[in-house]
Write a protein that holds these residues in place. Sequence first.
Motif, PDB file in Angstrom:
ATOM      1  N   THR A 156       0.808  -1.225   0.000  1.00 14.88           N
ATOM      2  CA  THR A 156       0.000   0.000   0.000  1.00 14.88           C
ATOM      3  C   THR A 156       0.841   1.275   0.000  1.00 14.88           C
ATOM      4  OG1 THR A 156      -0.196  -0.310   2.393  1.00 14.88           O
ATOM      5  CG2 THR A 156      -2.087  -0.955   1.048  1.00 14.88           C
ATOM      6  N   ARG A 158       4.436   3.111  -1.531  1.00 14.90           N
ATOM      7  CA  ARG A 158       5.326   2.980  -2.686  1.00 14.90           C
ATOM      8  C   ARG A 158       6.689   2.413  -2.296  1.00 14.90           C
ATOM      9  NH1 ARG A 158       5.017   8.634  -5.141  1.00 14.90           N
ATOM     10  NH2 ARG A 158       6.599   7.791  -6.534  1.00 14.90           N
ATOM     11  N   VAL A 199      -1.689  15.292   2.184  1.00 15.69           N
ATOM     12  CA  VAL A 199      -0.465  15.599   1.434  1.00 15.69           C
ATOM     13  C   VAL A 199       0.492  14.405   1.475  1.00 15.69           C
ATOM     14  CG1 VAL A 199       1.604  17.042   1.338  1.00 15.69           C
ATOM     15  CG2 VAL A 199      -0.628  18.094   1.728  1.00 15.69           C
ATOM     16  N   LEU A 200       0.707  13.829   2.662  1.00 15.56           N
ATOM     17  CA  LEU A 200       1.683  12.744   2.777  1.00 15.56           C
ATOM     18  C   LEU A 200       1.269  11.511   1.981  1.00 15.56           C
ATOM     19  CD1 LEU A 200       2.825  12.831   6.506  1.00 15.56           C
ATOM     20  CD2 LEU A 200       4.277  13.137   4.486  1.00 15.56           C
ATOM     21  N   PHE A 201      -0.004  11.164   2.017  1.00 11.44           N
ATOM     22  CA  PHE A 201      -0.410   9.909   1.380  1.00 11.44           C
ATOM     23  C   PHE A 201      -0.865  10.084  -0.061  1.00 11.44           C
ATOM     24  CE2 PHE A 201      -0.387   8.893   5.850  1.00 11.44           C
ATOM     25  CZ  PHE A 201       0.166   7.627   5.853  1.00 11.44           C
ATOM     26  N   ASP A 202      -1.495  11.240  -0.376  1.00 15.66           N
ATOM     27  CA  ASP A 202      -2.019  11.402  -1.739  1.00 15.66           C
ATOM     28  C   ASP A 202      -1.309  12.478  -2.543  1.00 15.66           C
ATOM     29  OD1 ASP A 202      -3.908   9.369  -1.611  1.00 15.66           O
ATOM     30  OD2 ASP A 202      -5.298  10.650  -0.488  1.00 15.66           O
ATOM     31  N   GLY A 203      -0.511  13.321  -1.885  1.00 20.50           N
ATOM     32  CA  GLY A 203       0.248  14.331  -2.608  1.00 20.50           C
ATOM     33  C   GLY A 203      -0.557  15.555  -2.976  1.00 20.50           C
ATOM     34  N   LEU A 204       0.135  16.550  -3.529  1.00 18.89           N
ATOM     35  CA  LEU A 204      -0.487  17.838  -3.841  1.00 18.89           C
ATOM     36  C   LEU A 204      -1.224  17.839  -5.176  1.00 18.89           C
ATOM     37  CD1 LEU A 204       2.386  20.257  -2.756  1.00 18.89           C
ATOM     38  CD2 LEU A 204       0.221  19.874  -1.577  1.00 18.89           C
ATOM     39  N   THR A 206      -3.733  17.339  -8.140  1.00 24.10           N
ATOM     40  CA  THR A 206      -5.154  17.093  -8.308  1.00 24.10           C
ATOM     41  C   THR A 206      -5.321  15.668  -8.836  1.00 24.10           C
ATOM     42  OG1 THR A 206      -5.301  19.375  -9.023  1.00 24.10           O
ATOM     43  CG2 THR A 206      -7.242  18.018  -9.368  1.00 24.10           C
ATOM     44  N   ARG A 207      -6.288  14.920  -8.280  1.00 22.67           N
ATOM     45  CA  ARG A 207      -6.552  13.555  -8.769  1.00 22.67           C
ATOM     46  C   ARG A 207      -7.779  13.598  -9.674  1.00 22.67           C
ATOM     47  NH1 ARG A 207      -2.204  11.612  -8.257  1.00 22.67           N
ATOM     48  NH2 ARG A 207      -1.180  12.251  -6.362  1.00 22.67           N
TER      49      ARG A 207
ATOM     50  N   THR B 156      -4.007  22.223 -11.277  1.00 27.50           N
ATOM     51  CA  THR B 156      -3.097  21.070 -11.163  1.00 27.50           C
ATOM     52  C   THR B 156      -2.744  20.755  -9.706  1.00 27.50           C
ATOM     53  OG1 THR B 156      -1.304  22.629 -11.636  1.00 27.50           O
ATOM     54  CG2 THR B 156      -2.036  21.224 -13.446  1.00 27.50           C
ATOM     55  N   ILE B 157      -3.019  21.681  -8.799  1.00 29.41           N
ATOM     56  CA  ILE B 157      -2.753  21.455  -7.378  1.00 29.41           C
ATOM     57  C   ILE B 157      -4.094  21.474  -6.632  1.00 29.41           C
ATOM     58  CG2 ILE B 157      -1.810  22.629  -5.315  1.00 29.41           C
ATOM     59  CD1 ILE B 157       0.307  21.189  -6.852  1.00 29.41           C
ATOM     60  N   ARG B 158      -4.238  20.528  -5.690  1.00 28.91           N
ATOM     61  CA  ARG B 158      -5.524  20.363  -5.011  1.00 28.91           C
ATOM     62  C   ARG B 158      -5.984  21.648  -4.320  1.00 28.91           C
ATOM     63  NH1 ARG B 158      -4.471  15.302  -1.639  1.00 28.91           N
ATOM     64  NH2 ARG B 158      -6.535  15.764  -0.822  1.00 28.91           N
ATOM     65  N   ASP B 195      12.838  11.995  -4.708  1.00 28.38           N
ATOM     66  CA  ASP B 195      11.963  11.450  -3.662  1.00 28.38           C
ATOM     67  C   ASP B 195      11.063  12.537  -3.063  1.00 28.38           C
ATOM     68  OD1 ASP B 195      13.188   9.030  -4.063  1.00 28.38           O
ATOM     69  OD2 ASP B 195      14.349   9.037  -2.200  1.00 28.38           O
ATOM     70  N   VAL B 196      11.646  13.709  -2.828  1.00 28.32           N
ATOM     71  CA  VAL B 196      10.870  14.798  -2.228  1.00 28.32           C
ATOM     72  C   VAL B 196       9.752  15.222  -3.181  1.00 28.32           C
ATOM     73  CG1 VAL B 196      10.944  17.219  -1.478  1.00 28.32           C
ATOM     74  CG2 VAL B 196      12.743  15.629  -0.757  1.00 28.32           C
ATOM     75  N   ALA B 198       8.402  13.363  -5.498  1.00 28.94           N
ATOM     76  CA  ALA B 198       7.443  12.253  -5.576  1.00 28.94           C
ATOM     77  C   ALA B 198       6.484  12.270  -4.391  1.00 28.94           C
ATOM     78  CB  ALA B 198       8.187  10.914  -5.643  1.00 28.94           C
ATOM     79  N   VAL B 199       7.019  12.411  -3.176  1.00 30.83           N
ATOM     80  CA  VAL B 199       6.154  12.395  -1.986  1.00 30.83           C
ATOM     81  C   VAL B 199       5.247  13.621  -1.969  1.00 30.83           C
ATOM     82  CG1 VAL B 199       6.095  12.547   0.543  1.00 30.83           C
ATOM     83  CG2 VAL B 199       7.719  10.996  -0.574  1.00 30.83           C
ATOM     84  N   LEU B 200       5.817  14.808  -2.215  1.00 24.20           N
ATOM     85  CA  LEU B 200       5.012  16.031  -2.119  1.00 24.20           C
ATOM     86  C   LEU B 200       3.899  16.069  -3.161  1.00 24.20           C
ATOM     87  CD1 LEU B 200       7.584  18.876  -1.363  1.00 24.20           C
ATOM     88  CD2 LEU B 200       5.666  18.172   0.073  1.00 24.20           C
ATOM     89  N   PHE B 201       4.194  15.635  -4.394  1.00 27.40           N
ATOM     90  CA  PHE B 201       3.196  15.784  -5.455  1.00 27.40           C
ATOM     91  C   PHE B 201       2.312  14.562  -5.622  1.00 27.40           C
ATOM     92  CE2 PHE B 201       6.179  19.154  -6.282  1.00 27.40           C
ATOM     93  CZ  PHE B 201       5.343  20.210  -6.643  1.00 27.40           C
ATOM     94  N   ASP B 202       2.862  13.367  -5.388  1.00 23.12           N
ATOM     95  CA  ASP B 202       2.062  12.151  -5.623  1.00 23.12           C
ATOM     96  C   ASP B 202       1.727  11.378  -4.351  1.00 23.12           C
ATOM     97  OD1 ASP B 202       1.801  12.472  -8.373  1.00 23.12           O
ATOM     98  OD2 ASP B 202       3.818  11.685  -8.715  1.00 23.12           O
ATOM     99  N   GLY B 203       2.413  11.686  -3.236  1.00 19.35           N
ATOM    100  CA  GLY B 203       2.087  11.027  -1.976  1.00 19.35           C
ATOM    101  C   GLY B 203       2.707   9.645  -1.842  1.00 19.35           C
ATOM    102  N   LEU B 204       2.551   9.080  -0.662  1.00 22.36           N
ATOM    103  CA  LEU B 204       3.177   7.792  -0.338  1.00 22.36           C
ATOM    104  C   LEU B 204       2.383   6.590  -0.852  1.00 22.36           C
ATOM    105  CD1 LEU B 204       4.270   8.491   3.358  1.00 22.36           C
ATOM    106  CD2 LEU B 204       5.762   8.313   1.358  1.00 22.36           C
ATOM    107  N   HIS B 205       1.104   6.779  -1.124  1.00 25.13           N
ATOM    108  CA  HIS B 205       0.283   5.655  -1.584  1.00 25.13           C
ATOM    109  C   HIS B 205       0.813   5.056  -2.882  1.00 25.13           C
ATOM    110  CE1 HIS B 205      -3.683   6.617   0.682  1.00 25.13           C
ATOM    111  NE2 HIS B 205      -2.979   5.703   1.303  1.00 25.13           N
ATOM    112  N   THR B 206       0.682   3.754  -2.975  1.00 21.75           N
ATOM    113  CA  THR B 206       0.919   3.068  -4.243  1.00 21.75           C
ATOM    114  C   THR B 206      -0.153   3.520  -5.226  1.00 21.75           C
ATOM    115  OG1 THR B 206       1.577   1.194  -2.902  1.00 21.75           O
ATOM    116  CG2 THR B 206       1.304   0.785  -5.238  1.00 21.75           C
ATOM    117  N   ARG B 207       0.260   3.818  -6.461  1.00 17.91           N
ATOM    118  CA  ARG B 207      -0.735   4.189  -7.494  1.00 17.91           C
ATOM    119  C   ARG B 207      -0.964   2.994  -8.388  1.00 17.91           C
ATOM    120  NH1 ARG B 207      -2.897   7.908  -5.323  1.00 17.91           N
ATOM    121  NH2 ARG B 207      -1.429   9.179  -4.175  1.00 17.91           N
TER     122      ARG B 207
END
Lengths: 208, 208
Positions: A156, A158, A199-204, A206-207, B156-158, B195-196, B198-207
């Motif tokens: 779950t 990355r 922010v930490l889990f889904d990032g900044l 837009t999804r 592009t940003i939430r 890494d920074v 990736a985490v900031l923009f996409d988050g830690l979740h597996t996509r």
Amino acid sequence: MPSASPAPSAGPAAGRRGRPGYDQQSVLNIAVEVFNRHGYDATSMGILAENLGISKSAIYHHVPSKEDLLALALDHALGGLESVWEAPEAQAGTAEERLEFVVRSTVRVLTERLPFVTLLLRLRGNTETERAALERRRSFDRQVASLIEDARAEGTIRKDIDPRTVSRLLFGTINSIVEWYRPGGPLSPEKLAEDVVAVLFDGLHTRS
Amino acid sequence: MPSASPAPSAGPAAGRRGRPGYDQQSVLNIAVEVFNRHGYDATSMGILAENLGISKSAIYHHVPSKEDLLALALDHALGGLESVWEAPEAQAGTAEERLEFVVRSTVRVLTERLPFVTLLLRLRGNTETERAALERRRSFDRQVASLIEDARAEGTIRKDIDPRTVSRLLFGTINSIVEWYRPGGPLSPEKLAEDVVAVLFDGLHTRS
């Protein structure tokens, strides 16, 4: 603000010390503000007495020493953090769910005990009390790191980022809150915790 | 490490001062380490001389005062950060692309000028030099905040997180790097920057 459990070195009588106008907890609250402003090492009992508006000898009615005040303050911060693991949500569910719960709860403890956690995060480890607190903090960090490993293993979280980097960035984001968050402002502790998790889990990004 | 442009107060002759064995840049490198270890306020010219292994008067061959050393050091940190905006990638593309570039470049400056940026981030604003540096830092932060606004506007940003919170969390994550990153270790500056982002923009979740 809930009362800190007394540190062992303060002795069982510490909670019953005191003088009219101040109880131990309010002495502690002011002491922590002063420690954060001047640095613990640079704060003398004289400076503390001045800020409390009482004599140096009156402080000794509340606590035996400056280091006991530090021990009580750090125990209040660490006790809050450690209590996160006792909740049922930290013990059941997927590793990802537990990690999200721990992040959310850690942010809540930070906001609720802000000056105490600030003091903890600025420790330099110059005294035995500080080193013991840093060891408790490292133990908390290790539990989170282990949860990150579990979340990677279940797929779950990355895997393209080293788990130590994940852990550092996660704590970097959370701990930096003490540098700017002001309780009572427009941003509630609950919304802040939600934002940090988002922010930490889904990032900044837009999804879609 | 590229040479810091001399701070105005150091005068145009500052670069030509010096004694055999040290040039101004190496005096500066050691001074910054000492400032970070003891705190700028607590560092005397005597402590600096001891760490440099030269006499106090020999330091004055390199720089006129402790505050000039601070000004040179802070200018090196701030000059690096400000140069980020001069790259073409900071000026063209979507706001999101420019923001990612700025985050990546800021991490690179942090790792390349680590002790200098550490000094900058720990400033308390007690002197005119410090206050001027903090104003330059705030100006950098405002440029990033403005880019965040633009990225929100372009979608592009939430938008569910207040842009001030986004900005705080973004800088919290980036700035915390100075507390743990060690150059020359297994994590390269390039991978850290990746890494920074990736985490900031996409988050830690597996996509998926």
